[in-house]
Design an enzyme around this catalytic site. Sequence first.
Site, PDB file in Angstrom:
ATOM      1  N   CYS A  82       0.827  -1.204   0.000  1.00 26.17           N
ATOM      2  CA  CYS A  82       0.000   0.000   0.000  1.00 26.17           C
ATOM      3  C   CYS A  82       0.864   1.259   0.000  1.00 26.17           C
ATOM      4  O   CYS A  82       1.975   1.257   0.534  1.00 26.17           O
ATOM      5  CB  CYS A  82      -0.923   0.005   1.222  1.00 26.17           C
ATOM      6  SG  CYS A  82      -2.257  -1.192   1.072  1.00 26.17           S
ATOM      7  N   CYS A 163      -3.434   0.140  -3.325  1.00 26.42           N
ATOM      8  CA  CYS A 163      -4.166   0.435  -2.096  1.00 26.42           C
ATOM      9  C   CYS A 163      -3.530   1.587  -1.334  1.00 26.42           C
ATOM     10  O   CYS A 163      -2.365   1.909  -1.556  1.00 26.42           O
ATOM     11  CB  CYS A 163      -4.278  -0.817  -1.218  1.00 26.42           C
ATOM     12  SG  CYS A 163      -2.712  -1.654  -0.906  1.00 26.42           S
TER      13      CYS A 163
END
Length: 263
Positions: A82, A163
């Site tokens: 992420c 993400c």
Amino acid sequence: SKEEKSPELLRWQGRGTTRNLREIVLGRCYSYLAEGHVELGDRDCLKIWESLKAAFIHKNPCNSTTEDYQPLMELASHPVPCNKSLFWSRTYDLVHLYSKSNRQFLTLEDTFLGYMLDGLSWCGDPSAPGINYESCPKWSECEGSSVSVFWKMASKMFAEAACGVVHVMLNGSIEAGAFRSSSIFGSVEVFNLNPDKVSELRIWLMHDIGGPQSDSCSGHSIMKLRSILEKRNVKITCEDNYRPVQLLQCAHNPDHPDCSFCT
Ligand code: NAD
């Protein structure tokens, strides 16, 4: 002899398959693994090459499908942590200069799959030997050209995997606007970001040193991107000439007036 080489090969407008494609792909595969990408575990480079070859050899290069590339995608894919995903459009050199200097960010071309195939050309041909080294279809020549199907699919997967806070580096010196709906970023990546996983898209809008300031964060094209993403529930922020990247541009143009910050 004066005889023409492989006269039965189909002729296209784009450059042909990269010479030594097999060796280049294998070499890049082994180097990526040797560079200490331990998170990848064991990957079989020969199998990866075979699955790329099987995707296009002996086929008409305008009829490529996502099914052709599915096995390759499965062999080469890996998660991206992420907050690291960095998209780009019309900033190829700069974005990779930056991602190489700041390992916090990862472009598609810094992932295993993108690294192996970046800059290469390949296509098949129905007649022997099944690979066309003379010419391949340009992106505009047909919808399903082998290379464009591959990059659209890789871009879609890269966007789906993103993400956290994600970034995009756009070019504010493009007359048509920094955000173009017809680009891969504008037509594939934006629509495949998952709003449940991606909290924010941060735009870095860079101008070429000495180039025109055709677009900015307050321009129409960014407004359009903003409205697309707000409808999709993804927050968006934009920064003109993001400093860490501008300093890198200026490292290459130290004497340019655009780079005299202290006046
Ligand atoms: P872009 O317009 O700068 O195009 C990037 C590259 O994709 C070009 O150099 C060209 O090789 C090819 N390309 C894309 N659309 C094309 C078209 N219509 N005709 C001919 N060539 C075309 O930026 P973009 O389209 O927004 O694509 C960049 C984004 O998509 C990046 O975020 C990246 O993740 C992914 N991508 C990477 C590649 C690559 O070659 N490494 C190619 C396509 C897409």
